[in-house]
Design a protein around this motif. Structure first.
Motif, PDB file in Angstrom:
ATOM      1  N   VAL A 102       0.707  -1.354  -0.287  1.00  0.00           N
ATOM      2  CA  VAL A 102      -0.374   0.052   0.753  1.00  0.00           C
ATOM      3  C   VAL A 102       0.245   1.172  -0.013  1.00  0.00           C
ATOM      4  O   VAL A 102       1.945   1.363   0.284  1.00  0.00           O
ATOM      5  CB  VAL A 102      -0.979  -0.352   0.745  1.00  0.00           C
ATOM      6  N   SER A 103       0.493   2.260  -0.558  1.00  0.00           N
ATOM      7  CA  SER A 103       1.169   3.439  -0.823  1.00  0.00           C
ATOM      8  C   SER A 103       0.977   4.152   0.687  1.00  0.00           C
ATOM      9  O   SER A 103       0.028   4.082   1.321  1.00  0.00           O
ATOM     10  CB  SER A 103       0.812   4.333  -1.804  1.00  0.00           C
ATOM     11  N   PRO A 104       2.116   4.569   0.748  1.00  0.00           N
ATOM     12  CA  PRO A 104       1.986   5.434   2.666  1.00  0.00           C
ATOM     13  C   PRO A 104       1.103   6.552   2.905  1.00  0.00           C
ATOM     14  O   PRO A 104       0.543   6.893   2.965  1.00  0.00           O
ATOM     15  CB  PRO A 104       3.286   6.282   2.297  1.00  0.00           C
ATOM     16  N   ALA A 163      -4.351   8.081   4.680  1.00  0.00           N
ATOM     17  CA  ALA A 163      -5.536   8.474   4.024  1.00  0.00           C
ATOM     18  C   ALA A 163      -6.526   7.421   4.706  1.00  0.00           C
ATOM     19  O   ALA A 163      -7.876   8.425   5.848  1.00  0.00           O
ATOM     20  CB  ALA A 163      -5.951   8.477   2.433  1.00  0.00           C
ATOM     21  N   ALA A 164      -6.499   6.693   5.003  1.00  0.00           N
ATOM     22  CA  ALA A 164      -7.211   4.733   5.960  1.00  0.00           C
ATOM     23  C   ALA A 164      -7.438   5.825   7.044  1.00  0.00           C
ATOM     24  O   ALA A 164      -8.057   6.044   7.185  1.00  0.00           O
ATOM     25  CB  ALA A 164      -6.458   3.631   5.120  1.00  0.00           C
ATOM     26  N   LYS A 165      -6.227   6.435   7.396  1.00  0.00           N
ATOM     27  CA  LYS A 165      -5.932   6.373   8.975  1.00  0.00           C
ATOM     28  C   LYS A 165      -7.099   7.851   9.328  1.00  0.00           C
ATOM     29  O   LYS A 165      -7.537   8.146  10.439  1.00  0.00           O
ATOM     30  CB  LYS A 165      -4.911   6.535   9.559  1.00  0.00           C
ATOM     31  N   GLU A 166      -6.991   8.528   7.983  1.00  0.00           N
ATOM     32  CA  GLU A 166      -7.752  10.196   8.439  1.00  0.00           C
ATOM     33  C   GLU A 166      -9.078   9.416   8.232  1.00  0.00           C
ATOM     34  O   GLU A 166     -10.036  10.455   9.181  1.00  0.00           O
ATOM     35  CB  GLU A 166      -7.791  11.028   7.727  1.00  0.00           C
ATOM     36  N   LEU A 167      -9.308   8.294   7.514  1.00  0.00           N
ATOM     37  CA  LEU A 167     -11.312   8.070   7.538  1.00  0.00           C
ATOM     38  C   LEU A 167     -11.551   7.382   8.585  1.00  0.00           C
ATOM     39  O   LEU A 167     -12.691   8.119   9.114  1.00  0.00           O
ATOM     40  CB  LEU A 167     -11.212   7.061   6.072  1.00  0.00           C
ATOM     41  N   LEU A 177      -6.430  -2.361   5.502  1.00  0.00           N
ATOM     42  CA  LEU A 177      -7.190  -3.407   4.775  1.00  0.00           C
ATOM     43  C   LEU A 177      -7.810  -2.118   3.836  1.00  0.00           C
ATOM     44  O   LEU A 177      -7.571  -2.119   2.928  1.00  0.00           O
ATOM     45  CB  LEU A 177      -8.299  -4.322   5.749  1.00  0.00           C
ATOM     46  N   TYR A 178      -8.690  -0.908   4.689  1.00  0.00           N
ATOM     47  CA  TYR A 178      -8.947   0.735   3.725  1.00  0.00           C
ATOM     48  C   TYR A 178      -7.711   0.819   1.974  1.00  0.00           C
ATOM     49  O   TYR A 178      -8.273   0.594   1.721  1.00  0.00           O
ATOM     50  CB  TYR A 178      -9.133   1.283   4.007  1.00  0.00           C
ATOM     51  N   ALA A 179      -6.560   0.708   3.165  1.00  0.00           N
ATOM     52  CA  ALA A 179      -5.237   1.396   1.678  1.00  0.00           C
ATOM     53  C   ALA A 179      -5.850   0.108   1.271  1.00  0.00           C
ATOM     54  O   ALA A 179      -5.788   0.416  -0.284  1.00  0.00           O
ATOM     55  CB  ALA A 179      -4.438   1.812   2.628  1.00  0.00           C
ATOM     56  N   GLN A 180      -5.306  -1.197   1.494  1.00  0.00           N
ATOM     57  CA  GLN A 180      -5.378  -2.256   0.344  1.00  0.00           C
ATOM     58  C   GLN A 180      -6.840  -2.464  -0.225  1.00  0.00           C
ATOM     59  O   GLN A 180      -6.586  -2.668  -2.211  1.00  0.00           O
ATOM     60  CB  GLN A 180      -5.145  -3.674   1.029  1.00  0.00           C
ATOM     61  N   ARG A 181      -7.775  -1.723   0.255  1.00  0.00           N
ATOM     62  CA  ARG A 181      -9.013  -1.928  -1.098  1.00  0.00           C
ATOM     63  C   ARG A 181      -9.511  -0.717  -1.843  1.00  0.00           C
ATOM     64  O   ARG A 181     -10.516  -0.350  -2.675  1.00  0.00           O
ATOM     65  CB  ARG A 181     -10.498  -2.382  -0.263  1.00  0.00           C
TER      66      ARG A 181
END
Length: 181
Positions: A43-45, A50-54, A115-119
């Protein structure tokens, strides 16, 4: 009493996570079943951030707050019945362990963000974050925990009711076969 609360929070967390990630995972060709271990995808940094911010803007981090205290309390309560004279010491150790293990909550947060960043791509995640920062997104995030809580309560009541009906029908069908249950 703490153990059922922990189970309830864990259930809420699992359902909320499944509800949010499940449809996205289902859209992925060859996606693993929910809960199944999948090989780690790169996954890109930016997507991870962005996933953590979500998770932060939608208030999802709060659902993990009770997990560590609940685990510590539950473990303490396994020792207490057979060691009632250790009440004070067990409470002291529990307080120490809550402090020690609380930072580890970030481990599950990182896993879920991954998981979010992978999807989802970074751009997609940023769009979802923008939604949650909008007035309707903020309202959705504020109301969602109550909806999930009420959904769980209704599902529990429904399950109890239907389970009783299933039991009655099971007995009736087995009686037709000559068995009294």
């Amino acid at each position: 009493m703490i153990a059922p609360t922990l189970v309830r929070y864990a259930t809420v967390a699992a359902l909320a996570f499944g509800w949010l990630a499940g449809p996205a995972a289902a859209q992925q060709p060859g996606a693993a079943a929910p809960g199944a271990a999948a090989p780690p995808a790169a996954v890109s940094p930016g997507a991870l951030a962005a996933a953590k911010e979500l998770l932060t803007v939608k208030g999802a981090l709060n659902m993990f707050d009770p997990l560590v205290p609940g685990m510590v309390e539950s473990t303490k309560n396994t020792f207490l019945p057979t060691n009632p004279g250790l009440f004070k010491d067990l409470n002291e150790v529990a307080a120490k362990l809550r402090t020690e293990f609380t930072p580890r909550r970030n481990e599950i947060v990182d896993e879920i963000a991954r998981l979010y960043a992978q999807r989802f791509s970074e751009a997609e995640l940023k769009e979802v974050v923008a939604f949650y920062k909008s007035p309707v997104g903020k309202r959705f995030a504020a109301e969602e925990p109550a909806v999930i809580d009420q959904s769980l309560a209704r599902a529990e009541a429904w399950t109890k009711k239907v389970s009783e009906e299933v039991l009655v029908r099971f007995r009736a069908e087995m009686k037709k076969k000559g068995h009294d249950l």
